[in-house]
Write a protein that holds these residues in place. Structure first.
Motif, mmCIF file in Angstrom:
data_model
loop_
_atom_site.group_PDB
_atom_site.id
_atom_site.type_symbol
_atom_site.label_atom_id
_atom_site.label_comp_id
_atom_site.label_asym_id
_atom_site.label_seq_id
_atom_site.Cartn_x
_atom_site.Cartn_y
_atom_site.Cartn_z
ATOM 1 N N ALA A 109 0.848 -1.189 0.000
ATOM 2 C CA ALA A 109 0.000 0.000 0.000
ATOM 3 C C ALA A 109 0.881 1.234 0.000
ATOM 4 O O ALA A 109 1.954 1.257 0.629
ATOM 5 C CB ALA A 109 -0.928 0.012 1.214
ATOM 6 N N SER A 110 0.464 2.259 -0.697
ATOM 7 C CA SER A 110 1.218 3.501 -0.778
ATOM 8 C C SER A 110 0.902 4.368 0.440
ATOM 9 O O SER A 110 -0.261 4.700 0.690
ATOM 10 C CB SER A 110 0.853 4.251 -2.061
ATOM 11 O OG SER A 110 1.569 5.461 -2.151
ATOM 12 N N VAL A 111 1.955 4.713 1.201
ATOM 13 C CA VAL A 111 1.801 5.527 2.411
ATOM 14 C C VAL A 111 2.546 6.845 2.209
ATOM 15 O O VAL A 111 3.744 6.844 1.904
ATOM 16 C CB VAL A 111 2.351 4.798 3.655
ATOM 17 C CG1 VAL A 111 2.156 5.653 4.910
ATOM 18 C CG2 VAL A 111 1.679 3.444 3.827
ATOM 19 N N ARG A 112 1.848 7.942 2.390
ATOM 20 C CA ARG A 112 2.494 9.247 2.231
ATOM 21 C C ARG A 112 3.275 9.642 3.470
ATOM 22 O O ARG A 112 4.351 10.226 3.365
ATOM 23 C CB ARG A 112 1.443 10.316 1.914
ATOM 24 C CG ARG A 112 0.800 10.176 0.539
ATOM 25 C CD ARG A 112 -0.070 11.387 0.207
ATOM 26 N NE ARG A 112 -1.153 11.536 1.167
ATOM 27 C CZ ARG A 112 -2.327 10.943 1.054
ATOM 28 N NH1 ARG A 112 -2.571 10.151 0.023
ATOM 29 N NH2 ARG A 112 -3.280 11.134 1.959
ATOM 30 N N ARG A 113 2.754 9.305 4.669
ATOM 31 C CA ARG A 113 3.426 9.802 5.871
ATOM 32 C C ARG A 113 2.993 9.011 7.106
ATOM 33 O O ARG A 113 1.818 8.730 7.292
ATOM 34 C CB ARG A 113 3.093 11.276 6.086
ATOM 35 C CG ARG A 113 3.815 11.941 7.257
ATOM 36 C CD ARG A 113 3.384 13.400 7.390
ATOM 37 N NE ARG A 113 4.115 14.105 8.423
ATOM 38 C CZ ARG A 113 5.280 14.730 8.223
ATOM 39 N NH1 ARG A 113 5.823 14.734 7.023
ATOM 40 N NH2 ARG A 113 5.903 15.360 9.203
ATOM 41 N N ILE A 114 3.966 8.631 7.916
ATOM 42 C CA ILE A 114 3.698 8.179 9.274
ATOM 43 C C ILE A 114 4.484 9.069 10.226
ATOM 44 O O ILE A 114 5.537 9.609 9.864
ATOM 45 C CB ILE A 114 4.074 6.698 9.495
ATOM 46 C CG1 ILE A 114 5.593 6.487 9.327
ATOM 47 C CG2 ILE A 114 3.277 5.779 8.597
ATOM 48 C CD1 ILE A 114 6.048 5.105 9.775
ATOM 49 N N PHE A 124 6.412 5.902 0.954
ATOM 50 C CA PHE A 124 6.964 4.551 0.859
ATOM 51 C C PHE A 124 5.829 3.563 0.600
ATOM 52 O O PHE A 124 4.650 3.860 0.804
ATOM 53 C CB PHE A 124 7.725 4.183 2.130
ATOM 54 C CG PHE A 124 6.880 4.117 3.376
ATOM 55 C CD1 PHE A 124 6.401 2.900 3.860
ATOM 56 C CD2 PHE A 124 6.564 5.270 4.080
ATOM 57 C CE1 PHE A 124 5.624 2.834 4.990
ATOM 58 C CE2 PHE A 124 5.788 5.219 5.229
ATOM 59 C CZ PHE A 124 5.315 3.994 5.693
ATOM 60 N N ALA A 125 6.208 2.390 0.121
ATOM 61 C CA ALA A 125 5.260 1.301 -0.103
ATOM 62 C C ALA A 125 5.385 0.322 1.055
ATOM 63 O O ALA A 125 6.466 -0.212 1.315
ATOM 64 C CB ALA A 125 5.541 0.602 -1.425
ATOM 65 N N ALA A 126 4.280 0.090 1.761
ATOM 66 C CA ALA A 126 4.299 -0.740 2.958
ATOM 67 C C ALA A 126 3.631 -2.082 2.696
ATOM 68 O O ALA A 126 2.530 -2.128 2.137
ATOM 69 C CB ALA A 126 3.582 -0.027 4.099
ATOM 70 N N PRO A 127 4.269 -3.181 3.090
ATOM 71 C CA PRO A 127 3.576 -4.467 3.053
ATOM 72 C C PRO A 127 2.337 -4.420 3.940
ATOM 73 O O PRO A 127 2.353 -3.803 5.013
ATOM 74 C CB PRO A 127 4.611 -5.447 3.616
ATOM 75 C CG PRO A 127 5.924 -4.752 3.464
ATOM 76 C CD PRO A 127 5.651 -3.297 3.593
ATOM 77 N N VAL A 128 1.275 -5.079 3.509
ATOM 78 C CA VAL A 128 0.025 -5.126 4.269
ATOM 79 C C VAL A 128 -0.100 -6.525 4.873
ATOM 80 O O VAL A 128 -0.173 -7.519 4.143
ATOM 81 C CB VAL A 128 -1.187 -4.803 3.384
ATOM 82 C CG1 VAL A 128 -2.466 -4.779 4.217
ATOM 83 C CG2 VAL A 128 -0.987 -3.461 2.676
ATOM 84 N N LEU A 129 -0.126 -6.590 6.203
ATOM 85 C CA LEU A 129 -0.075 -7.863 6.913
ATOM 86 C C LEU A 129 -1.301 -8.051 7.793
ATOM 87 O O LEU A 129 -2.031 -7.095 8.081
ATOM 88 C CB LEU A 129 1.196 -7.930 7.770
ATOM 89 C CG LEU A 129 2.516 -7.651 7.053
ATOM 90 C CD1 LEU A 129 3.661 -7.651 8.048
ATOM 91 C CD2 LEU A 129 2.758 -8.674 5.959
#
Length: 325
Positions: A109-114, A124-129
């Motif tokens: 999933a594409s994440v703009r900001r944490i 960044f692109a985050a694995p979805v678990l």
């Protein structure tokens, strides 16, 4: 879609069943070391999860806070399906996720900001678990930690995320170990397990400590029992629990150390399949008062209990004594 390798090195999502669980060391008494945390560092309270790891509050796209754990055994920062749905995150393809027991294709999933404290990680692109396999809402991995020093204080139950570029002197630490970097992971290469040289990974995302079969065969460890854990992909791994007579890191010796041995794909992904290697989980990190992982300067720092600190200072003077837990 293109496949990319994302390493989730030593994240054991399920603890050993109670009937097969190794004895858990009791945290040591408070140390008297000074100069504990940079006053400008972002200090966050820790919450202990059901597997005796720790989580901290994280905002995702301004939503939350969600409970993430800092995992120095994971290359990638990851989220759960619940966060993807709540934040309405867009798909970003797929990747092969390497866990302790398996290799599995997962969605990204594409994440703009944490945001965690005053710090952030963006675009960044985050694995979805699955949350039940992670044990938290998400994971802050090595990709988000490369400019920081992560300090876990087991006495105060806090975590400090410091700008590693501004940290120089290792104040208050009795042991400073130089490490080398591989895929963002810091590897300690001067450890001895029953006299056998081994590579050590500091894995804050795992409860138990795990060695590979090459290490087991070198030290001829005698199996005590089988234990079963589950990795971040939800796949079980069967390990062999044994007690190692001595583990020595930078002159500090631990006796009768419980270790689980298994043939883990994550070690192979680091190019360490045929070399003796072990990951040190929270089970044994909690023996120290504080542990700091300094990614910028490639070193790991340990603050030991007061009685061990005195023994270390005496050992330096005598140069003939190896203090023991």
């Amino acid at each position: 879609m293109a496949m990319r390798l994302i390493l989730a090195a030593a994240m054991l999502a399920a603890a050993v069943p109670a009937a097969a669980d190794a004895p858990t060391p009791t945290p040591p008494p408070a140390s008297t070391a000074t100069g504990l945390v940079d006053p400008q560092a972002e200090v966050l309270a820790l919450n202990e999860d059901r597997h005796n790891r720790f989580t901290l509050p994280v905002l995702v796209e301004g939503l939350g806070p969600f409970a993430f754990m800092i995992d120095t055994g994971s290359e990638a920062t990851a989220i759960t399906h619940e966060i993807r749905t709540a934040a309405g995150l867009t798909p970003a393809g797929t990747a092969v996720l390497v866990g302790m027991a398996s290799r599995r294709e997962v969605e990204l999933a594409s994440v703009r900001r944490i945001e965690f404290g005053a710090n952030s990680y963006t675009n960044f692109a985050a694995p979805v678990l699955a949350r039940e396999n992670v044990g938290a809402d998400g994971i802050i991995g090595l990709d988000a930690l490369q400019d920081f020093r992560v300090l876990i204080d087991f006495r105060k139950q806090t975590i400090a995320v410091e700008d590693g570029r501004e940290k120089d002197r290792p104040r208050g630490y009795e042991i400073v170990v130089r490490a080398r970097s591989r895929l963002g992971q810091l590897l300690i290469t001067d450890a001895l397990v029953e006299g056998v040289r081994a590579t050590v990974i500091i894995d804050t995302g795992a409860q138990a400590s795990l060695g590979n079969l090459a290490l087991r065969d070198k030290i001829r460890a005698k199996r005590a029992r089988e234990v079963v854990s589950t990795d971040v992909n939800g796949v079980e791994i069967i390990g062999q629990l044994a007690f190692v007579r001595e583990l020595n890191i930078a002159g500090l010796s631990m006796k009768e150390v419980p270790l689980t041995f298994a043939d883990a794909p994550a070690f192979a992904a680091l190019g360490l399949h045929d070399q003796p290697v072990l990951s040190i989980g929270m089970q044994h990190l909690a023996l120290f008062d504080r542990v700091a992982i300094d990614f910028g300067r490639q070193r790991v720092l340990f603050d030991v209990p007061a009685d061990i600190a005195r023994a270390l200072r005496n050992a330096k003077r005598r140069d003939s004594y190896s203090p023991r837990f």
